[in-house]
Design an enzyme around this catalytic site. Structure first.
Site, PDB file in Angstrom:
ATOM      1  N   LYS A 180       0.824  -1.217   0.000  1.00 23.02           N
ATOM      2  CA  LYS A 180       0.000   0.000   0.000  1.00 23.02           C
ATOM      3  C   LYS A 180       0.863   1.275   0.000  1.00 23.02           C
ATOM      4  O   LYS A 180       2.087   1.186   0.035  1.00 23.02           O
ATOM      5  CB  LYS A 180      -0.952  -0.034   1.190  1.00 23.02           C
ATOM      6  CG  LYS A 180      -2.038  -1.110   1.043  1.00 23.02           C
ATOM      7  CD  LYS A 180      -2.859  -0.920  -0.221  1.00 23.02           C
ATOM      8  CE  LYS A 180      -4.098  -1.783  -0.303  1.00 23.02           C
ATOM      9  NZ  LYS A 180      -3.829  -3.229  -0.451  1.00 23.02           N
TER      10      LYS A 180
HETATM   11  C1  LIG Z   1      -9.874  -2.175  -1.677  1.00 22.09           C
HETATM   12  C2  LIG Z   1      -9.286  -2.924  -0.527  1.00 22.09           C
HETATM   13  N1  LIG Z   1      -9.984  -3.044   0.590  1.00 22.09           N
HETATM   14  C3  LIG Z   1      -9.506  -3.700   1.671  1.00 22.09           C
HETATM   15  C4  LIG Z   1      -8.251  -4.261   1.660  1.00 22.09           C
HETATM   16  C5  LIG Z   1      -7.779  -5.015   2.856  1.00 22.09           C
HETATM   17  O1  LIG Z   1      -6.605  -4.509   3.411  1.00 22.09           O
HETATM   18  P1  LIG Z   1      -5.572  -5.491   4.150  1.00 22.09           P
HETATM   19  O2  LIG Z   1      -4.858  -6.281   3.111  1.00 22.09           O
HETATM   20  O3  LIG Z   1      -4.660  -4.562   4.884  1.00 22.09           O
HETATM   21  O4  LIG Z   1      -6.367  -6.341   5.076  1.00 22.09           O
HETATM   22  C6  LIG Z   1      -7.469  -4.150   0.506  1.00 22.09           C
HETATM   23  C7  LIG Z   1      -6.119  -4.766   0.434  1.00 22.09           C
HETATM   24  O5  LIG Z   1      -5.635  -5.123  -0.613  1.00 22.09           O
HETATM   25  C8  LIG Z   1      -7.999  -3.467  -0.617  1.00 22.09           C
HETATM   26  O6  LIG Z   1      -7.288  -3.335  -1.751  1.00 22.09           O
END
Ligand SMILES: Cc1ncc(COP(=O)(O)O)c(C=O)c1O
Length: 370
Positions: A180
């Site tokens: 990210k």
């Molecule tokens: C659009 C979106 N929402 C939620 C998430 C979830 O985040 P995490 O991977 O930190 O749990 C991601 C992660 O790729 C995402 O791209």
């Protein structure tokens, strides 16, 4: 092979991690609080609660506003499955909605058609970092008493109009996973202004316990604690916050470089036969990923072609309404069905060299001429 994404990490992160090692306190503690306060300052936000993933951030947000099996949450089908899993985890119904083909962001008019008396929240996703139409969404929310829970996993550092995402909505959820805009290794944050919901989320992130571990153990090593609500073991650790602190200090340079790459891609890929670019708000976006649409049913061919040239590419994401586990909620979504067969993610990360960028552009140009 060029990856589509890669974290930019080094000595600075190691230095911060060493500091945590030296204290001997790896769990939730002062480094997490320092990270939260730096984010608060950066975003100009009221409350920041750091957690272990972006998925936990979304889950806690929905839980804290009281989402249950009686409720519906409107969410785009084109998003990472995490956005949907947190809704079904609370036994609520995801109501899939359409997206705008130019931005991949939520289609406001389509959202309006899907609101019912059971709609308790709308979850817009700021795709690639470009902000959704938040004025329109917050207006719907206010008029219909619906929470807007922003999935801002892609958008840490982006702005909407002249305000940072996270500084003005109902509840905003960020992800700091390995790829990210900044990473904590794994991590996330819930950002909001409502003090009561913030307090609930603070308790829920650590098993519904009334006081956090630092205060419990540091002050007088008291064994006493109260469990006052349903909670989860979702807190961020000092170890992960340390990585985040080093990354925050680099965020401005990450954004600048990635904007330059997007600008270069936009200039040199625009007008190529069979390739459609997204619409970018380049002055305001902290770009997360670079997605184009490959027309005429050639997307999968493009992936193979690029691979031969040493360029990795991907598809973000498979539409969720056609995922086996979400069949119960499947309704036709013509725009999403067209778009998810066309989208192609190209490499975008801070440490790409100019030669890497040129290789991507050259390969895409060759592909379009075939
Ligand atoms: C659009 C979106 N929402 C939620 C998430 C979830 O985040 P995490 O991977 O930190 O749990 C991601 C992660 O790729 C995402 O791209």
């Amino acid at each position: 092979m060029l990856p589509t994404s890669r974290p930019s990490i080094g000595e600075e992160e190691l230095k911060e991690i060493k500091k945590v090692f030296d204290t001997g306190w790896l769990g939730l503690g002062t480094t997490v609080y320092e990270f939260e306060s730096k984010i608060k300052e950066y975003l100009n936000a009221e409350h920041v609660i750091a957690v272990n993933t972006g998925t936990s951030a979304l889950h806690l947000a929905l839980d804290a506003i009281g989402i249950t099996e009686k409720d519906e949450v409107i969410v785009p089908s084109l998003t990472f499955c995490a956005s949907i899993q947190v809704i079904t985890a609370l036994k609520a119904d995801p109501v899939f909605c359409e997206i705008d083909i130019n931005t991949l962001n939520i289609d406001i008019e389509d959202v309006k058609q899907r609101i019912t008396s059971k709609t308790k929240a709308i979850m817009p996703v700021h795709y690639c970092g470009n902000a959704c139409d938040m004025d329109a969404l917050l207006d719907i929310g206010r008029k219909r008493k619906i929470f807007i829970i922003e999935d801002a996993a892609h958008a840490f550092g982006s702005s909407y109009k002249d305000k940072k995402i996270g500084s003005f909505g109902d509840i905003t959820c960020f992800s700091f996973d390995p790829i990210k805009n900044i990473t904590c290794g794994e991590g996330g944050a819930v950002v909001l202004s409502d003090p009561d919901i913030a307090e609930k989320i603070r308790k829920k992130r650590i098993l519904g316990i009334d006081k956090d571990t630092w205060h419990r153990y540091k002050e007088q090593r008291s064994w006493f604690y109260d469990v006052v609500t349903q909670g989860y073991r979702y807190h961020m650790s000092n170890f992960n916050a340390a990585i985040g602190l080093a990354q925050l200090a680099k965020l401005d340079s990450f954004i600048e470089r990635k904007r330059n790459i997007v600008n270069r891609y936009n200039d040199l890929l625009s007008g190529l036969e069979g390739i459609e670019l997204l619409k970018w708000d380049l002055d305001r976006v902290a770009p997360f990923s670079y997605i184009v649409r490959i027309l005429h049913n050639k997307r999968d061919g493009a992936i193979s072609f690029l691979k031969e040239k040493g360029v990795g590419s991907g598809v973000h994401y498979k539409a969720n309404h056609i995922q086996p586990y979400f069949q119960k909620y499947n309704k036709p979504l013509p725009v999403t069905e067209k778009v998810w067969n066309e989208i192609l993610t190209l490499p975008l990360y801070y440490d790409m060299s100019d030669a890497d960028i040129d290789l991507v552009i050259k390969s895409m140009t060759e592909f379009s001429k075939r």
